[in-house]
Scaffold this motif. Structure first.
Motif, short mmCIF file in Angstrom:
data_model
loop_
_atom_site.label_atom_id
_atom_site.label_comp_id
_atom_site.label_asym_id
_atom_site.label_seq_id
_atom_site.Cartn_x
_atom_site.Cartn_y
_atom_site.Cartn_z
N ALA A 1 -6.05 -13.84 12.83
CA ALA A 1 -6.66 -13.14 11.58
C ALA A 1 -7.42 -11.92 11.61
CB ALA A 1 -7.55 -14.65 11.50
N MET A 2 -7.68 -11.71 10.03
CA MET A 2 -8.44 -10.52 9.47
C MET A 2 -8.91 -10.43 8.36
SD MET A 2 -5.09 -8.13 11.08
CE MET A 2 -3.43 -9.11 11.07
N VAL A 3 -9.73 -9.13 8.53
CA VAL A 3 -10.27 -9.50 7.38
C VAL A 3 -10.51 -8.50 6.90
CG1 VAL A 3 -12.16 -10.75 5.72
CG2 VAL A 3 -12.02 -11.98 7.25
N LEU A 4 -9.90 -7.89 5.19
CA LEU A 4 -10.61 -6.27 5.26
C LEU A 4 -11.32 -6.51 4.19
CD1 LEU A 4 -6.19 -4.66 5.30
CD2 LEU A 4 -9.10 -5.63 7.10
N GLN A 5 -12.38 -5.71 4.03
CA GLN A 5 -13.33 -5.60 2.86
C GLN A 5 -13.34 -4.05 2.61
OE1 GLN A 5 -16.96 -6.32 4.43
NE2 GLN A 5 -16.35 -8.34 5.49
N ASN A 6 -12.89 -3.97 1.66
CA ASN A 6 -13.29 -2.83 0.66
C ASN A 6 -11.92 -1.51 1.22
OD1 ASN A 6 -13.80 -3.44 -1.60
ND2 ASN A 6 -16.35 -2.48 -0.89
N PRO A 7 -10.83 -1.85 1.72
CA PRO A 7 -10.29 -0.92 2.99
C PRO A 7 -10.08 0.07 1.52
CG PRO A 7 -8.75 -2.92 1.55
CD PRO A 7 -9.85 -2.77 1.58
N ILE A 8 -9.46 1.39 2.63
CA ILE A 8 -9.30 2.71 1.78
C ILE A 8 -7.42 2.77 2.19
CG2 ILE A 8 -9.35 4.52 2.08
CD1 ILE A 8 -11.86 5.04 2.82
N PHE A 9 -6.78 2.57 1.37
CA PHE A 9 -5.04 3.32 1.35
C PHE A 9 -5.15 4.12 1.39
CE2 PHE A 9 -0.94 2.90 -0.75
CZ PHE A 9 -0.47 2.58 0.14
N ASP A 10 -5.13 5.08 0.34
CA ASP A 10 -5.37 6.43 -0.12
C ASP A 10 -6.06 7.39 0.09
OD1 ASP A 10 -3.74 9.16 -0.32
OD2 ASP A 10 -2.51 8.22 -2.30
N GLU A 11 -6.94 7.89 1.10
CA GLU A 11 -7.71 8.91 1.37
C GLU A 11 -8.03 10.25 0.20
OE1 GLU A 11 -10.22 8.20 3.70
OE2 GLU A 11 -10.30 7.39 5.17
N TRP A 12 -7.00 10.38 0.30
CA TRP A 12 -6.45 12.24 -0.44
C TRP A 12 -7.13 11.50 -1.47
CZ3 TRP A 12 -6.58 16.48 -0.10
CH2 TRP A 12 -6.25 17.10 1.42
N TYR A 13 -6.49 9.92 -2.29
CA TYR A 13 -7.23 9.89 -3.07
C TYR A 13 -8.51 10.00 -3.40
CZ TYR A 13 -8.16 7.35 -7.34
OH TYR A 13 -8.74 6.29 -8.73
N GLU A 14 -8.97 8.95 -2.39
CA GLU A 14 -10.72 9.03 -2.87
C GLU A 14 -11.72 10.29 -2.63
OE1 GLU A 14 -14.32 7.38 0.32
OE2 GLU A 14 -11.44 6.78 1.24
N PHE A 15 -10.73 11.53 -1.48
CA PHE A 15 -11.76 12.54 -1.65
C PHE A 15 -11.16 13.73 -3.14
CE2 PHE A 15 -12.58 12.18 2.74
CZ PHE A 15 -13.68 12.98 3.48
N ILE A 16 -10.06 13.71 -3.34
CA ILE A 16 -9.89 13.86 -4.72
C ILE A 16 -11.04 13.50 -6.08
CG2 ILE A 16 -7.96 15.02 -6.58
CD1 ILE A 16 -6.52 14.84 -4.28
N HIS A 17 -11.09 12.37 -5.32
CA HIS A 17 -11.65 11.48 -7.15
C HIS A 17 -13.42 11.83 -6.62
CE1 HIS A 17 -12.63 8.51 -9.61
NE2 HIS A 17 -13.03 7.55 -9.05
N LEU A 18 -14.10 11.54 -5.58
CA LEU A 18 -15.20 11.21 -5.06
C LEU A 18 -15.64 13.24 -4.68
CD1 LEU A 18 -15.26 9.30 -2.77
CD2 LEU A 18 -15.96 8.71 -5.18
#
Length: 621
Positions: free
Chosen positions: A486-503
């Motif tokens: 079993a796995m639990v993913l809390q606030n997983p990052i799907f697109d790192e490029w999106y995160e970097f460009i956004h932040l």
């Protein structure tokens, strides 16, 4: 019309003292000095007076409607009458003369006149500790006194207050509990760890039987002289949990356990042992076994709060960086009721705490790096193999000790007979490496080596995973691993490029324009827990597309995944979390945590309950 308050100063204090109609006939006043150091609340003066033909040293305190150290902070001057009542109460129940004698209280001008209990040879204990003089000779007697005070009102309807002013009694008691206990002394802990851990401990204190406690038994309020001690400053005395007094008093000696001077460390251990042995022995005669164990655990956890008060709070001490980080790390362990493993490791033995779990410190290799972790195993009578959960923190988190909801999750899992293994990724806390050493290959190897070491352990059967932020991305990219139930993913990052460009739009643009630079600088002012410069390797940034591709390949073959996403997370989005969810196979779950952001502030329990429920249902089938 209310008469205006007479404000005393060095020039008029002699006139004021001589004019008072008391049993003391003051004829002369000499050696008037204002006390500047350690006088944050009230204006304090010392003077020598000739009264009834005898010379004596006195202390004159005056409260105004603000704090002396911060005139913008308004506070009722009636607080000095509260101290007057507290001194009368504690003097009446004390067998030893350790408190100043009240000569009179001027209710109109909010002036309290006391004997100078310091005398000519008394030394402030705080200054003595700073010099390496720890005074173990006072510890046993102080523990006896504190226990005596606590037991006389413990679980009894004895409340401190001003009988003639019930409204102020209610207001001041509320102020002490809400502003001083809940805010002032916990601000350091709230900065470094999650609020829910602090709030849970305070709630336990609210539910436990109370007593009239000093609240402020710190070395700055204690004088030592020839093996004896004298005590001052009681305006914060209040009905509260007795564990508070014991923990805050001993915290300065626990800090000295981190001293580089081995002689001071030996002496500090002696002081801590003498105090705890004596205090707990005395208290144990009057508390049930359950009450005693709970109190000792609260002492342990409050120590964590008070250490963080000294590193990151309002009353912070100045530490050399390495020592500062050691104290901070130990404090995080203490507040989460983990075994201390560095300078404070003897505290569990001294407090004789019988935990419901066994804790093991784990070190393992990942390529050329050594990683450090903690394995908690519930105490069970049978030799039956049990399930275990591996927790993987975020990329720039404080690591295994500072991750949101980890305390609540571990508590639930251990009570359900499930072990928990958490470790620090490369470049985090006590694991090897710096932030800029993090690359996809290295972090993925961290992940695989952690699973490998758990799989080799014959005590465990089923394995579950929890990942937060980048840790969730690591799991998602390897979700098709065999033997993961079993796995639990809390606030997983799907697109790192999106995160970097956004932040970090400007930094990202600069990096795209200059693709050959080795690092992406995240900022000049880095967070204190970051190891090395606040920068990422260009290697990890160039590997973002690989991460995304690996996730898409792996998730399509995976099931038993629960995704928990913060509704207002500026770093990862619910839309991206939904994409990940749609890739996976059944059984699966998707949860949006309303009105919260990336670290789930004030939602830790909700996150912990969802996480634990999913893992328990799949690991205990």
């Amino acid at each position: 019309m209310t008469k205006k308050q007479f404000i005393i100063n060095k020039k008029n204090i002699a006139q004021y003292l001589k004019s008072q109609k008391t049993s003391l006939k003051i004829s002369k006043v000499n050696q008037i000095k204002e006390v500047i150091k350690n006088s944050g609340s009230c204006f304090i003066f010392k003077a020598t007076i000739k009264a009834n033909n005898k010379w004596q040293s006195i202390v004159i305190k005056q409260a105004q409607d603000f704090l002396k150290i911060d005139p913008s902070f308004k506070l009722s001057p009636k607080r000095l009458k509260w101290e007057y009542e507290a001194l009368k109460y504690f003097s009446s129940i004390s067998k030893k003369k350790v408190l100043p004698k009240v000569l009179w209280y001027d209710d109109r001008n909010y002036i309290l006149v006391l004997t100078n209990i310091q005398g000519s040879t008394g030394k402030l204990l705080r200054e003595e500790i700073e010099k390496g003089k720890l005074h173990p000779e006072i510890m046993k007697n102080f523990a006896e006194l504190l226990a005596e005070w606590h037991l006389l009102s413990y679980n009894k309807k004895v409340n401190l207050g001003i009988k003639s002013d019930k409204q102020f009694t209610k207001e001041w008691s509320s102020y002490l509990k809400n502003e001083i206990i809940n805010d002032f002394y916990t601000v350091g802990a709230r900065k470094i760890t999650v609020n829910s851990i602090v709030d849970e401990l305070l709630e336990e204190s609210k539910q436990t039987p109370s007593a009239i406690i000093w609240l402020d038994p710190l070395p700055k309020n204690i004088f030592v002289d020839k093996g004896k001690f004298k005590l001052i400053d009681f305006e914060t005395a209040v009905n509260w949990d007795i564990a508070w007094d014991a923990a805050i008093f001993i915290s300065d000696w626990v800090i000295e356990l981190s001293n580089v001077d081995k002689g001071i460390v030996v002496n500090a251990k002696k002081c801590v042992r003498l105090f705890l042995d004596t205090y707990i022995k005395r208290i144990s005669l009057h508390l049930s076994e359950t009450e005693l164990l709970a109190m000792k655990k609260r002492i342990y956890r409050y120590l964590g709060i008070f250490l963080l008060h000294r590193t990151n709070g309002v009353d912070n001490y100045k530490f050399e960086k390495q020592r500062y980080l050691r104290i901070q790390t130990e404090a995080l362990r203490l507040i989460q009721e983990l075994y201390a493993n560095d300078f404070a490791k003897d505290l569990v033995a001294l407090l004789n705490i019988n935990h419901d779990f066994v804790q093991e410190e784990i070190s393992f290799k990942s390529k050329e790096y050594t990683l450090k972790g903690i394995l908690q195993i519930p105490k069970i009578k049978s030799n039956k193999r049990i399930a275990v959960v591996i927790y993987i923190h975020g990329g720039t988190d404080r690591g295994m000790l500072g991750s949101p909801a980890i305390f609540e999750i571990s508590d639930i899992l251990l009570k359900q007979g499930i072990a928990l293994f958490r470790f620090n990724l490369i470049g985090t806390d006590n694991s090897d490496g710096l932030l800029c050493d993090k690359t996809w290959e290295r972090l993925e190897d961290n992940f695989h080596q952690a699973i490998k070491i758990i799989k080799k352990d014959k005590r465990f059967c089923d394995i579950g995973l929890i990942g937060r932020s980048y840790g969730a991305t690591l799991i998602a990219a390897n979700a098709d691993q065999k033997d993961i139930q079993a796995m639990v993913l809390q606030n997983p990052i799907f697109d790192e490029w999106y995160e970097f460009i956004h932040l970090l739009p400007e930094m990202t643009k600069d990096f795209i324009k200059n693709p050959h630079q080795k690092f992406l600088i995240l900022g000049k002012e880095k967070k204190e827990h970051i190891k090395g410069d606040y920068k990422f390797s260009s290697e990890i940034i160039k590997q973002f597309p690989i991460e995304k591709w690996r996730m898409m390949q792996s998730l399509s073959k995976s099931n038993n995944i629960c995704i928990i996403q913060a509704e207002n997370d500026p770093e990862t989005t619910p839309e991206h979390a939904r994409i990940i969810y749609n890739m996976t196979q059944q059984p699966k779950e998707f949860h949006i945590i309303k009105d919260t952001v990336h670290k789930f502030p004030n939602k830790e329990k909700e996150v912990a309950n969802i996480t634990a429920k999913w893992l328990i249902s799949h690991l205990k089938e």
